[in-house]
Design an enzyme around this catalytic site. Sequence first.
Site, PDB file in Angstrom:
ATOM      1  N   GLU A 117      -9.354  -4.920  -2.512  1.00 53.07           N
ATOM      2  CA  GLU A 117      -9.000  -4.368  -1.704  1.00 53.07           C
ATOM      3  C   GLU A 117      -9.199  -3.822  -1.000  1.00 53.07           C
ATOM      4  O   GLU A 117      -9.322  -2.909   0.280  1.00 53.07           O
ATOM      5  CB  GLU A 117      -7.637  -3.370  -2.913  1.00 53.07           C
ATOM      6  CG  GLU A 117      -6.394  -3.681  -3.467  1.00 53.07           C
ATOM      7  CD  GLU A 117      -5.482  -4.253  -2.841  1.00 53.07           C
ATOM      8  OE1 GLU A 117      -5.069  -4.043  -1.727  1.00 53.07           O
ATOM      9  OE2 GLU A 117      -4.188  -4.447  -3.541  1.00 53.07           O
ATOM     10  N   SER A 150       0.499  -1.391  -0.198  1.00 58.67           N
ATOM     11  CA  SER A 150       0.347   0.461   0.442  1.00 58.67           C
ATOM     12  C   SER A 150       1.038   1.458   0.084  1.00 58.67           C
ATOM     13  O   SER A 150       1.438   1.792  -0.954  1.00 58.67           O
ATOM     14  CB  SER A 150      -1.099  -0.316   1.386  1.00 58.67           C
ATOM     15  OG  SER A 150      -1.644   0.619   0.846  1.00 58.67           O
ATOM     16  N   HIS A 183      -7.317  -5.841   1.800  1.00 56.17           N
ATOM     17  CA  HIS A 183      -6.336  -5.141   1.527  1.00 56.17           C
ATOM     18  C   HIS A 183      -5.304  -5.573   2.639  1.00 56.17           C
ATOM     19  O   HIS A 183      -5.986  -5.285   3.940  1.00 56.17           O
ATOM     20  CB  HIS A 183      -6.497  -3.847   1.566  1.00 56.17           C
ATOM     21  CG  HIS A 183      -5.188  -2.226   1.302  1.00 56.17           C
ATOM     22  ND1 HIS A 183      -4.754  -1.982   0.355  1.00 56.17           N
ATOM     23  CD2 HIS A 183      -4.823  -1.338   2.387  1.00 56.17           C
ATOM     24  CE1 HIS A 183      -3.651  -1.141   0.298  1.00 56.17           C
ATOM     25  NE2 HIS A 183      -4.275  -0.852   1.471  1.00 56.17           N
TER      26      HIS A 183
END
Length: 459
Positions: free
Chosen positions: A275, A161, A382
């Site tokens: 995600e 990320s 995610h």
Amino acid sequence: MAWSGVRQVTDYGPECPQGNGRSRSSVPLSLDMIRFYWSAAGSRQAQSEACLTLNIWTPALDNRRRAVMVWLHGGGFSFGSAASRLYDGARLAREGEVVLVSLNHRLGPFGFLDVSSIGGDDFANAGVVGMLDIVRALEWVRDNISQFGGDPGNVTVFGESGGAAKASLLLCMPSAQGLFHKAILQSAPRMSLPDREQAEQVCRELVQSLGRVGAPLSELQTIPAAHVLAAAALQQRSVLQAPFSPVIGAALPDPNVGKLHGDAIPIIVGSNAEETSLLLGLLDQRDGESAFALRQASLAPRLQALQLCADAELPDMIAQYKAAYPSACPSAIFFKITTDVLFANEVSRICEGRAVRGAAPTWVYDFTWRSSALGGKLGATHSLEIPLVFRNLDRGRSMLGDLAKARPLMEVMSSAWLNFAKTGDPGLGSAWLAYDLVKRPRMVFGGKRDCDDQEPLRG
């Protein structure tokens, strides 16, 4: 900072001040969010602006020249810490026979507030000092890691990320050239970095919120960090719109205009199938309707509020996804669109661009393994792959659910990361080929899924 005698260095150093001055996050956390993620990933470290510290795990203090893996933590450019339980590097270093390094650096207004309009040329790089902290850490690794059994000539940066975003930016920073040799970008997000004019506007707004318009920089530097964070929180529009990001300039060329030395560096890049079920399902609680139980009539307004595309393009986009996933509920369509726009499309942009430019090999993956936590409604969300990469299944129990089912995938995925760090190739042979513009191969971690199989994303 030098010291004499013996210094205790068995605990993590301080993390950068973050949040709104009253809590560690300006984003409200749902109970499900805490159950799923925070118990596994949360850190409880002291905070300080003097936060540039490194953590090192090594199998032995010897003369072996092991591959070095440098982890960049997630949390965008405003949050996060290397002290997360998920990032503990003991197992990966010991079982993988590598030296693992993680680090903290300046974030938010302390790392990315461009005060050059106030401070002048001496502060020309103020809007990118958080990234320059990382460069400085890599210089330390180059100069010192051999004393910890590591090879300064074989360094891989990797992150998820926000950490992947930082690794991506290092690929185009002149000052980072030669400091690392491979990169892994897990869930690399779409980035829109401010130019100098936009960054100056953010600075003006922060100074106005502090009630210090016209004050010299020397006065602004005396403001307590908690007050700065409280003012900065007023500029946080949503979980997706943080005001403080690295500023394009001499130290950081525009990442969309070539990659400079980065094209000579092999990379792994990929994203997870759902995600945004974490980011927009559990984190973004802006209205009374759960993103996991969207009505058909709510889909377009919810997407429109995120400003992912021009309003005129939205109906066609929704129609195309409904045609591709005819059995999917509105929530599944919502998470699929937002995942593609915010993550998967960035992965495609990176690998396609590198292939066109004839860059070093690029290996692309899709992570599709579904967590059974919270009834399985988050899918392959995610950050779910982090405990697998780090071999920390027990620390990720609240996220993963059934650890027995996760273990075989952990062995494959973690081994591929280790092989890549050591040799520049994931080591899976024909099962995972480098990307090209003809076959466009991708490795699927978790197995292929029916594109209509989206029911677990119902709340």
